[in-house]
Write an enzyme that holds these catalytic residues in place. Structure first.
Site, PDB file in Angstrom:
ATOM      1  CG  ASP A 167     -15.884  15.096  62.555  1.00  0.00           C
ATOM      2  OD1 ASP A 167     -14.708  14.814  62.906  1.00  0.00           O
ATOM      3  OD2 ASP A 167     -16.199  15.911  62.814  1.00  0.00           O
ATOM      4  CG  ASP A 391     -15.519  24.291  66.431  1.00  0.00           C
ATOM      5  OD1 ASP A 391     -14.783  24.266  65.382  1.00  0.00           O
ATOM      6  OD2 ASP A 391     -14.990  24.415  67.538  1.00  0.00           O
TER       7      ASP A 391
END
Length: 746
Positions: A167, A391
């Site tokens: 990311d 997550d």
């Protein structure tokens, strides 16, 4: 660690072989280790390490043995993970186990490198232990020890595949530098250069080890698939790959969809489809993206990366751990060709609210099992994110792992600019990022595509849950039901609201949150067993939320002065603020009696309308107690056109998304009865809107006046044909749709 878990770890499935066609167990032997020969694709003809810790967690779940022998990545997400956390396996222990599993045969060991200073600056659930200025610690305490272990000759026979820093580099493109989705943390990391230099250092140190294959994270199609994002992202990674002493040769390839949910293939529509002359790219779901799934995005990325200077032998990895989207909700075929949105929404297998949603998504399923060289240009399907590992937490949980709580992990969260203000779609009751999430794992198995083998001859479904009841507040409904029976045992329950799966639980109760006061909701519950059988639904239950919890029963005053201005495809509504004894919290906007939006300001633009059509709108104010005002009403008739047709072309303007401080707009240019060679579109904004970035054209703006000329590749348009451009903008106050003028040369 319990003795039972220890036994499970020792007896967990040992290995798998990845080939272009199949995955098969690899027998153990005592063959001596040998130095690994470097290859273009490390997965071809090799076994892949099965993490005993993940395998034990999976096997402990009902039916989990169907997938517990699959290879997953080992995550190094903090310094302590190198030596093992809370008695768990450290990097060296995993590598020793991999050598034992390999038994002297070609073997892949997969590891995630994930502790960059200020990592993942646009999220909170995965914030790490290192602050934005801790680059020296990242180098000396994280990367250097990892490199020293990987370089140990004891592991020279392994093909070590790394995924480098999820990311972070994509965040520099979309969430930094003054964009509408920028965050202060991402702006800091772009300014100080520690993402670029940290990734470069990791690539240089690890790339110097002959049997290490580095794959750099490349986001996913719903993040970087737009023209304005994809090439800048490649350029940013290229900069990092040449920083801190690294070279492009240290990049073996890229990995997409890491820990995400983007569909591998969308079988029911393509980006080239159109409905009644409207391209699929104009649908709200695709939103002008160039890609609709991860396979096409990965191949497009690879081609552009090679063209940008990366080695021609680079390969792409696709994380398929949670992108199967199977189960009863999977569409059987294309949607209806009534409108482009109906066509896309009816056929898409990715059932998220929006492609920006990333946290513990409800309804997801296991995807393709890991496989080598499954498609041209794709090195492997892999499971980077171990299925069943959360997550992020639904609510904040105190911890010593540096992990915060991100709203996108809360089922009640209504979204932000990065997901166009859609609901989060997250499962409830989730633990910290990386911790085991049993309910999610069960749902992933149930919705697997390709479906899992049942592992049992049982074909008898559980009985339907009975006695479904619910108690409501203004914003939640607490459901309870009587347990089902099954000949092999019930493994859990799926809860549906209005026919949509909203959560799974192992208990006989579930609380649905983030609801609207004084609204009726319909619920059903289904039981499931370890063999994959699902019961009939419980009798449907309708529950109406209460009017509020504050005791206030006085509704706000009616919104005043409701008015509308129109174009051919939009209606911009404005009204005067309401008053209330406890304060107005927002406004509901209805079209023809159907709720189309909830806003906090006193304006709203409804788009995608039909020209020369009358639309009836009402607006109601609401307060914190859930009270609604009486409705203000107005009828708005759209115009026959949205621009002047001078010199052979017309132009139409559509606001595709608006998040209050910024917006995206799409403009379609249509040639007249004669083909044109070039075009120019001009307009004047009524407010203070500013174009911040534009694609498929060149733009100039002076004050409120905007001029867009065609790009070199889209100036020529056939008679009655169309082309388009789009842009992002910022504003405060009103965002009224302007009137366009189009001129052309033939």
């Amino acid at each position: 660690m319990s003795s039972n878990l220890t036994r499970r770890l020792r007896t967990a499935a040992a290995a798998v072989v990845l080939s272009a066609a199949t995955i098969a167990p690899l027998a153990m032997s005592t063959t001596a280790a040998h130095a690994a020969t470097r290859v273009d694709n490390p997965f071809v003809g090799a076994g892949v390490y099965v993490n005993p810790e993940w395998s034990a967690n999976a096997a402990a779940e009902p039916g989990g043995s169907a997938v517990s022998n699959q290879p997953t990545f080992v995550w190094l997400d903090r310094i302590a993970a190198i030596n093992g956390v809370n008695g768990g396996m450290g990097l060296r222990a995993h590598l020793n186990a991999a050598v034992q599993q390999a038994a002297g045969k070609p073997y892949v060991f997969q590891v995630v490198i994930y502790d960059l200073p200020g990592r993942d600056c646009a999220a909170l659930s995965s914030n790490g232990e290192l602050g934005p200025t801790d680059l020296p610690r990242y180098k000396s305490e994280f990367i250097d020890p990892i490199a020293a272990i990987l370089a140990d000759p004891a592991y020279a026979s392994l093909r070590i595949v790394t995924t480098i820093e999820l990311d972070s580099l994509p965040n520099l493109v979309t969430n930094a530098g003054g964009t509408a989705t920028s965050t202060p943390a991402c702006d800091t990391m772009k300014a100080n250069g520690n993402y670029i230099n940290g990734v470069g250092y990791a690539l240089a140190k690890l790339g110097a080890i002959s049997n290490v294959y580095n794959y750099v994270d490349a986001g996913h199609h719903g993040w970087l698939g737009w023209d304005s994002n994809l090439q800048p992202a490649i350029d940013t990674i290229k900069q990092a790959a040449q920083a801190s002493g690294s070279t492009l040769a240290n990049v073996q390839g890229f990995v997409v969809n890491t820990a995400n949910y983007g569909a591998l293939h969308e079988p029911n529509f393509t980006v080239g489809d159109s409905v009644n002359g409207t391209t699929v790219r104009q649908s709200k779901w695709v939103d002008w993206n160039q890609y609709v799934d991860e396979a096409s995005f990965a191949k497009g990325w690879r081609a552009k990366a090679i063209a940008s200077g990366f080695n021609s032998n680079i390969g792409m990895l696709i994380d398929t751990s949670r992108n199967g989207w199977g189960g009863a909700a999977r569409p059987a075929g294309p949607g209806p060709k009534t409108t482009v949105d109906a066509y896309v929404d009816g056929g898409r297998i990715d059932r998220r609210f929006q492609t920006g949603n990333w946290c513990n998504q409800s309804g997801a399923g296991l995807g393709e099992r890991p496989k080598a060289a499954p498609e041209d240009g794709i090195a492997a399907y892999v499971w980077v994110k171990p299925p069943g590992e959360s997550d992020g937490a639904s609510q904040y949980i105190p911890n010593d792992e540096g992990k915060g709580q991100d709203g996108m992990c809360d089922p009640a969260y209504t979204g932000n600019a990065r997901n166009n203000n859609n609901m989060s779609g997250a499962l409830p009751n989730s633990p910290l990022a990386g911790h085991w999430f049993s309910a999610q794992f069960q749902q992933l198995m149930q919705n697997a595509y390709p479906a899992l083998g049942t592992g049992t001859a049982d074909t008898t479904a559980p009985t339907a849950p009975t006695g479904l009841a619910g108690t409501a507040t203004a914003s939640s409904v607490a459901l309870t039901w009587t347990a089902s029976t099954d000949n092999v045992g019930v493994s859990g329950y799926d809860v549906y609201r209005g026919g949509t799966l909203i959560g799974s639980t192992n208990n006989t109760s579930f609380t649905d949150t983030g609801l609207t006061a004084s609204t009726a909701y319909s619920y059903t519950v289904k039981a499931k067993d370890a063999a994959g059988n699902v019961s009939a639904a419980s009798a449907a239950l309708s529950v109406t939320t209460s009017g509020g919890t504050t005791g206030d029963t006085t509704p706000p005053s009616t919104p005043g002065n409701l008015a509308a201005t129109t174009t051919a495809s939009s209606a911009s509504l404005t009204w005067s603020a309401s008053t209330d004894n406890v304060g107005v919290t927002g406004y509901n906007v209805y079209r023809g009696g159907t709720l189309v939006a909830t806003v906090t300001g006193t304006s709203y633009t409804d788009t995608g309308l039909t020209a020369s059509t009358a639309y009836a709108y009402t607006v109601k104010a609401k307060d914190a107690a859930g009270n609604l005002s009486a409705a203000a009403a107005v009828t708005a008739t759209t115009q026959a056109g949205t621009g002047t047709g001078g010199a052979g072309c017309t132009a139409t303007y559509k606001v595709s998304s608006d998040w209050g401080a910024g917006f995206n707009a799409d403009v379609t240019v249509t040639a007249g009865n004669t083909a044109i060679k070039s075009w120019k579109v001009t307009w004047s904004f009524a407010g203070n809107q500013q174009v911040t970035n534009l694609w498929n054209g060149t733009v100039s703006q002076s004050g409120q006046s905007v001029t867009v000329n065609n790009a070199g590749y889209n100036g020529a348009v056939a008679a009655n044909g169309t082309t388009s451009f789009g842009f992002g903008g910022s504003y405060s106050g009103s965002n009224a749709v302007p009137t366009l003028t189009c001129t052309a040369t033939s």
